[in-house]
Design a protein around this motif. Structure first.
Motif, PDB file in Angstrom:
ATOM      1  N   PHE A  78       0.830  -1.202   0.000  1.00 17.18           N
ATOM      2  CA  PHE A  78       0.000   0.000   0.000  1.00 17.18           C
ATOM      3  C   PHE A  78       0.872   1.262   0.000  1.00 17.18           C
ATOM      4  N   ALA A  79       1.922   1.262   0.830  1.00 18.09           N
ATOM      5  CA  ALA A  79       2.801   2.424   0.919  1.00 18.09           C
ATOM      6  C   ALA A  79       3.557   2.652  -0.383  1.00 18.09           C
ATOM      7  N   HIS A  80       4.010   1.556  -1.031  1.00 15.29           N
ATOM      8  CA  HIS A  80       4.745   1.697  -2.293  1.00 15.29           C
ATOM      9  C   HIS A  80       3.851   2.272  -3.385  1.00 15.29           C
ATOM     10  N   LEU A  81       2.607   1.786  -3.467  1.00 17.01           N
ATOM     11  CA  LEU A  81       1.693   2.318  -4.468  1.00 17.01           C
ATOM     12  C   LEU A  81       1.376   3.794  -4.197  1.00 17.01           C
ATOM     13  N   HIS A  82       1.240   4.154  -2.935  1.00 18.66           N
ATOM     14  CA  HIS A  82       0.966   5.555  -2.594  1.00 18.66           C
ATOM     15  C   HIS A  82       2.133   6.452  -2.987  1.00 18.66           C
ATOM     16  N   ASP A  83       3.361   5.984  -2.684  1.00 17.77           N
ATOM     17  CA  ASP A  83       4.535   6.795  -2.999  1.00 17.77           C
ATOM     18  C   ASP A  83       4.691   6.955  -4.507  1.00 17.77           C
ATOM     19  N   LEU A  84       4.426   5.876  -5.260  1.00 13.33           N
ATOM     20  CA  LEU A  84       4.571   5.959  -6.717  1.00 13.33           C
ATOM     21  C   LEU A  84       3.513   6.893  -7.305  1.00 13.33           C
ATOM     22  N   ALA A  85       2.268   6.797  -6.845  1.00 11.66           N
ATOM     23  CA  ALA A  85       1.222   7.684  -7.357  1.00 11.66           C
ATOM     24  C   ALA A  85       1.515   9.133  -7.010  1.00 11.66           C
ATOM     25  N   GLU A  86       2.024   9.379  -5.825  1.00  7.28           N
ATOM     26  CA  GLU A  86       2.353  10.750  -5.426  1.00  7.28           C
ATOM     27  C   GLU A  86       3.508  11.297  -6.232  1.00  7.28           C
ATOM     28  N   ALA A  87       4.503  10.425  -6.532  1.00 12.52           N
ATOM     29  CA  ALA A  87       5.636  10.873  -7.340  1.00 12.52           C
ATOM     30  C   ALA A  87       5.216  11.172  -8.776  1.00 12.52           C
TER      31      ALA A  87
ATOM     32  N   LEU B   6       3.251  -5.271  -8.303  1.00  7.70           N
ATOM     33  CA  LEU B   6       4.673  -5.602  -8.325  1.00  7.70           C
ATOM     34  C   LEU B   6       5.491  -4.481  -8.962  1.00  7.70           C
ATOM     35  N   GLY B   7       4.924  -3.858 -10.014  1.00 11.27           N
ATOM     36  CA  GLY B   7       5.655  -2.760 -10.653  1.00 11.27           C
ATOM     37  C   GLY B   7       5.899  -1.592  -9.707  1.00 11.27           C
ATOM     38  N   ALA B   8       4.898  -1.283  -8.874  1.00 10.80           N
ATOM     39  CA  ALA B   8       5.078  -0.194  -7.909  1.00 10.80           C
ATOM     40  C   ALA B   8       6.119  -0.554  -6.861  1.00 10.80           C
ATOM     41  N   ASN B   9       6.111  -1.824  -6.406  1.00  6.84           N
ATOM     42  CA  ASN B   9       7.098  -2.250  -5.404  1.00  6.84           C
ATOM     43  C   ASN B   9       8.520  -2.197  -5.957  1.00  6.84           C
ATOM     44  N   ILE B  10       8.665  -2.599  -7.224  1.00  7.79           N
ATOM     45  CA  ILE B  10      10.001  -2.603  -7.824  1.00  7.79           C
ATOM     46  C   ILE B  10      10.462  -1.187  -8.149  1.00  7.79           C
TER      47      ILE B  10
ATOM     48  N   THR C 136       9.812   1.530  -6.613  1.00 11.37           N
ATOM     49  CA  THR C 136      10.232   2.293  -5.422  1.00 11.37           C
ATOM     50  C   THR C 136      11.494   1.727  -4.784  1.00 11.37           C
ATOM     51  N   ALA C 137      12.103   0.713  -5.409  1.00 13.66           N
ATOM     52  CA  ALA C 137      13.326   0.124  -4.852  1.00 13.66           C
ATOM     53  C   ALA C 137      14.573   0.860  -5.314  1.00 13.66           C
ATOM     54  N   GLY C 138      14.428   1.993  -5.988  1.00 16.57           N
ATOM     55  CA  GLY C 138      15.579   2.762  -6.445  1.00 16.57           C
ATOM     56  C   GLY C 138      15.846   2.634  -7.923  1.00 16.57           C
TER      57      GLY C 138
END
Length: 229
Positions: free
Chosen positions: A22-31, A79-83, A85-87
Protein backbone atom coordinates in the motif's frame (compact mmCIF):
# COMPACT_ATOMS: atom_id res chain seq x y z
CA UNK A 1 -16.88 -16.33 29.45
CA UNK A 2 -13.49 -15.22 28.24
CA UNK A 3 -12.31 -15.62 24.64
CA UNK A 4 -8.63 -16.07 23.90
CA UNK A 5 -7.22 -13.94 21.11
CA UNK A 6 -5.21 -16.25 18.89
CA UNK A 7 -2.59 -14.59 16.73
CA UNK A 8 -2.26 -16.19 13.29
CA UNK A 9 1.21 -15.84 11.78
CA UNK A 10 -0.17 -15.97 8.26
CA UNK A 11 -2.63 -13.16 8.98
CA UNK A 12 0.11 -11.00 10.52
CA UNK A 13 2.33 -11.60 7.51
CA UNK A 14 -0.52 -10.65 5.16
CA UNK A 15 -1.15 -7.41 7.06
CA UNK A 16 2.54 -6.48 6.92
CA UNK A 17 2.86 -7.26 3.21
CA UNK A 18 -0.34 -5.38 2.43
CA UNK A 19 0.80 -2.31 4.35
CA UNK A 20 4.15 -2.22 2.56
CA UNK A 21 2.55 -2.69 -0.86
CA UNK A 22 0.00 0.00 0.00
CA UNK A 23 2.80 2.42 0.92
CA UNK A 24 4.74 1.70 -2.29
CA UNK A 25 1.69 2.32 -4.47
CA UNK A 26 0.97 5.56 -2.59
CA UNK A 27 4.53 6.79 -3.00
CA UNK A 28 4.57 5.96 -6.72
CA UNK A 29 1.22 7.68 -7.36
CA UNK A 30 2.35 10.75 -5.43
CA UNK A 31 5.64 10.87 -7.34
CA UNK A 32 3.67 10.66 -10.64
CA UNK A 33 1.76 13.84 -9.76
CA UNK A 34 -1.28 12.37 -7.94
CA UNK A 35 -1.14 14.24 -4.63
CA UNK A 36 -3.47 14.41 -1.66
CA UNK A 37 -6.42 12.03 -1.37
CA UNK A 38 -5.90 10.78 -4.92
CA UNK A 39 -2.57 9.18 -4.03
CA UNK A 40 -4.26 7.24 -1.19
CA UNK A 41 -6.97 5.83 -3.47
CA UNK A 42 -4.54 4.26 -5.97
CA UNK A 43 -3.40 1.44 -3.62
CA UNK A 44 -7.01 0.69 -2.71
CA UNK A 45 -7.96 0.51 -6.40
CA UNK A 46 -5.14 -1.90 -7.25
CA UNK A 47 -5.73 -4.18 -4.27
CA UNK A 48 -9.51 -4.29 -4.80
CA UNK A 49 -9.09 -5.27 -8.46
CA UNK A 50 -6.64 -7.99 -7.40
CA UNK A 51 -9.09 -9.37 -4.83
CA UNK A 52 -12.07 -9.18 -7.20
CA UNK A 53 -10.22 -11.13 -9.92
CA UNK A 54 -9.08 -13.75 -7.40
CA UNK A 55 -12.63 -14.21 -6.11
CA UNK A 56 -13.88 -14.73 -9.66
CA UNK A 57 -11.27 -17.45 -10.17
CA UNK A 58 -12.16 -19.13 -6.87
CA UNK A 59 -15.90 -19.04 -7.56
CA UNK A 60 -15.57 -21.66 -10.33
CA UNK A 61 -18.09 -19.87 -12.58
CA UNK A 62 -17.57 -18.79 -16.17
CA UNK A 63 -15.14 -16.11 -17.35
CA UNK A 64 -11.95 -17.75 -16.07
CA UNK A 65 -9.96 -16.19 -18.90
CA UNK A 66 -11.24 -12.74 -17.95
CA UNK A 67 -10.49 -13.41 -14.27
CA UNK A 68 -6.92 -14.46 -15.00
CA UNK A 69 -6.36 -11.46 -17.29
CA UNK A 70 -7.43 -8.87 -14.71
CA UNK A 71 -5.67 -10.74 -11.92
CA UNK A 72 -2.36 -10.54 -13.84
CA UNK A 73 -2.93 -6.85 -14.67
CA UNK A 74 -3.52 -5.94 -11.00
CA UNK A 75 -0.58 -8.11 -9.90
CA UNK A 76 1.70 -6.42 -12.45
CA UNK A 77 0.61 -2.99 -11.19
CA UNK A 78 1.33 -3.96 -7.57
CA UNK A 79 4.67 -5.60 -8.33
CA UNK A 80 5.65 -2.76 -10.65
CA UNK A 81 5.08 -0.19 -7.91
CA UNK A 82 7.10 -2.25 -5.40
CA UNK A 83 10.00 -2.60 -7.82
CA UNK A 84 9.87 1.02 -8.99
CA UNK A 85 10.23 2.29 -5.42
CA UNK A 86 13.33 0.12 -4.85
CA UNK A 87 15.58 2.76 -6.45
CA UNK A 88 15.24 1.71 -10.10
CA UNK A 89 13.40 4.93 -10.93
CA UNK A 90 14.09 8.49 -9.84
CA UNK A 91 10.86 9.36 -8.06
CA UNK A 92 11.92 13.03 -7.85
CA UNK A 93 11.70 13.26 -11.66
CA UNK A 94 9.64 10.25 -12.89
CA UNK A 95 9.56 9.55 -16.66
CA UNK A 96 6.62 10.59 -18.80
CA UNK A 97 5.44 7.01 -19.48
CA UNK A 98 5.08 6.43 -15.73
CA UNK A 99 2.91 9.52 -15.38
CA UNK A 100 0.76 8.28 -18.27
CA UNK A 101 0.32 4.83 -16.70
CA UNK A 102 -0.60 6.23 -13.29
CA UNK A 103 -3.01 8.73 -14.81
CA UNK A 104 -4.70 6.08 -16.94
CA UNK A 105 -4.99 3.48 -14.17
CA UNK A 106 -8.44 4.62 -12.87
CA UNK A 107 -10.03 3.95 -16.27
CA UNK A 108 -8.35 0.53 -16.49
CA UNK A 109 -9.45 -0.43 -12.97
CA UNK A 110 -13.01 0.75 -13.61
CA UNK A 111 -13.22 -1.32 -16.82
CA UNK A 112 -11.84 -4.42 -15.10
CA UNK A 113 -14.17 -4.15 -12.13
CA UNK A 114 -17.20 -3.64 -14.37
CA UNK A 115 -16.36 -6.66 -16.54
CA UNK A 116 -15.74 -8.87 -13.52
CA UNK A 117 -19.04 -7.93 -11.94
CA UNK A 118 -21.25 -8.12 -15.04
CA UNK A 119 -19.76 -11.20 -16.73
CA UNK A 120 -22.51 -13.85 -16.53
CA UNK A 121 -21.48 -17.32 -15.37
CA UNK A 122 -21.49 -19.86 -18.18
CA UNK A 123 -21.53 -23.02 -16.12
CA UNK A 124 -24.08 -22.15 -13.46
CA UNK A 125 -25.80 -25.29 -12.14
CA UNK A 126 -29.26 -25.90 -13.49
CA UNK A 127 -32.08 -25.56 -10.96
CA UNK A 128 -33.40 -28.86 -9.67
CA UNK A 129 -36.87 -29.74 -10.97
CA UNK A 130 -39.68 -29.14 -8.55
CA UNK A 131 -40.97 -32.35 -6.95
CA UNK A 132 -44.24 -33.59 -8.32
CA UNK A 133 -47.23 -33.21 -5.98
CA UNK A 134 -48.09 -36.37 -4.11
CA UNK A 135 -51.05 -38.16 -5.60
CA UNK A 136 -54.09 -38.33 -3.33
CA UNK A 137 -55.14 -41.93 -2.94
CA UNK A 138 -58.85 -42.49 -3.64
CA UNK A 139 -60.89 -45.40 -2.27
CA UNK A 140 -61.29 -48.20 -4.78
CA UNK A 141 -64.59 -48.20 -6.67
CA UNK A 142 -66.29 -51.53 -6.91
CA UNK A 143 -67.28 -52.40 -10.46
CA UNK A 144 -69.95 -54.85 -11.49
CA UNK A 145 -68.60 -57.87 -13.26
CA UNK A 146 -69.27 -57.62 -16.94
CA UNK A 147 -69.31 -60.26 -19.63
CA UNK A 148 -66.08 -62.06 -20.11
CA UNK A 149 -64.19 -60.79 -23.10
CA UNK A 150 -64.36 -62.96 -26.11
CA UNK A 151 -61.27 -64.98 -26.76
CA UNK A 152 -60.00 -64.34 -30.21
CA UNK A 153 -58.19 -67.27 -31.61
CA UNK A 154 -55.26 -66.26 -33.66
CA UNK A 155 -54.08 -68.53 -36.38
CA UNK A 156 -50.73 -69.87 -35.58
CA UNK A 157 -48.46 -69.59 -38.54
CA UNK A 158 -45.98 -72.38 -38.33
CA UNK A 159 -42.66 -71.70 -39.90
CA UNK A 160 -41.97 -73.61 -43.06
CA UNK A 161 -39.77 -76.62 -42.44
CA UNK A 162 -36.22 -76.09 -43.39
CA UNK A 163 -35.22 -77.77 -46.58
CA UNK A 164 -33.25 -80.90 -45.92
CA UNK A 165 -29.86 -81.04 -47.56
CA UNK A 166 -29.65 -83.19 -50.61
CA UNK A 167 -28.50 -86.72 -49.85
CA UNK A 168 -25.02 -87.43 -51.03
CA UNK A 169 -24.58 -90.46 -53.30
CA UNK A 170 -23.46 -93.53 -51.45
CA UNK A 171 -19.84 -94.29 -52.09
CA UNK A 172 -19.21 -97.24 -54.33
CA UNK A 173 -17.81 -100.27 -52.51
CA UNK A 174 -14.18 -100.81 -53.07
CA UNK A 175 -13.50 -103.79 -55.34
CA UNK A 176 -12.52 -106.88 -53.43
CA UNK A 177 -9.41 -108.48 -54.74
CA UNK A 178 -9.99 -112.03 -56.05
CA UNK A 179 -8.26 -114.71 -53.97
CA UNK A 180 -5.27 -116.40 -55.44
CA UNK A 181 -6.27 -119.87 -56.78
CA UNK A 182 -3.64 -122.54 -57.52
CA UNK A 183 -3.51 -123.64 -61.14
CA UNK A 184 -3.71 -127.30 -60.17
CA UNK A 185 -6.93 -126.68 -58.26
CA UNK A 186 -8.41 -124.93 -61.27
CA UNK A 187 -7.53 -127.88 -63.56
CA UNK A 188 -9.04 -130.32 -61.06
CA UNK A 189 -12.22 -128.25 -60.91
CA UNK A 190 -12.33 -128.16 -64.74
CA UNK A 191 -12.19 -131.95 -64.87
CA UNK A 192 -14.99 -132.27 -62.31
CA UNK A 193 -17.13 -129.81 -64.23
CA UNK A 194 -16.49 -131.61 -67.54
CA UNK A 195 -17.38 -134.98 -66.02
CA UNK A 196 -20.59 -133.50 -64.61
CA UNK A 197 -21.40 -131.96 -67.98
CA UNK A 198 -20.83 -135.25 -69.78
CA UNK A 199 -23.11 -137.01 -67.33
CA UNK A 200 -25.92 -134.47 -66.97
CA UNK A 201 -25.46 -132.05 -69.85
CA UNK A 202 -25.11 -129.05 -67.42
CA UNK A 203 -22.18 -127.37 -65.76
CA UNK A 204 -21.66 -127.22 -62.00
CA UNK A 205 -22.73 -124.07 -60.20
CA UNK A 206 -20.54 -122.37 -57.57
CA UNK A 207 -22.10 -124.16 -54.60
CA UNK A 208 -21.91 -127.57 -56.20
CA UNK A 209 -18.35 -126.94 -57.31
CA UNK A 210 -17.46 -125.90 -53.77
CA UNK A 211 -18.97 -129.14 -52.40
CA UNK A 212 -17.06 -131.27 -54.96
CA UNK A 213 -13.78 -129.52 -54.00
CA UNK A 214 -14.19 -130.42 -50.32
CA UNK A 215 -15.80 -127.26 -48.92
CA UNK A 216 -13.21 -124.68 -49.93
CA UNK A 217 -13.95 -121.01 -48.99
CA UNK A 218 -16.81 -119.47 -50.91
CA UNK A 219 -14.73 -116.62 -52.47
CA UNK A 220 -12.26 -119.16 -53.80
CA UNK A 221 -15.04 -121.31 -55.17
CA UNK A 222 -16.59 -118.31 -56.88
CA UNK A 223 -13.23 -117.37 -58.41
CA UNK A 224 -12.72 -120.92 -59.74
CA UNK A 225 -16.25 -121.02 -61.12
CA UNK A 226 -15.69 -117.70 -62.90
CA UNK A 227 -12.59 -119.10 -64.60
CA UNK A 228 -14.50 -122.17 -65.72
CA UNK A 229 -17.32 -120.19 -67.29
Amino acid sequence: MTHRIRVDAVLVQAVIAGALSFAHLHDLAEAAGQSGWKAWLYPISVDLLLVAAWRRLRSGHGGRASGWSWFLIALAASLGANIATAGLLDLDSPPAWLRVLVAGWPAIAFLGGTLLVHTPPTDAPEPAPAPAPAAVSEPPVEQEPGPAPAVVEESLVLPAPAAEPAALPAPEPAPVAAPMVPVALVEHARKLDQAHHDATGAHLDADALRARLGGIPAPMASAIHAQLT
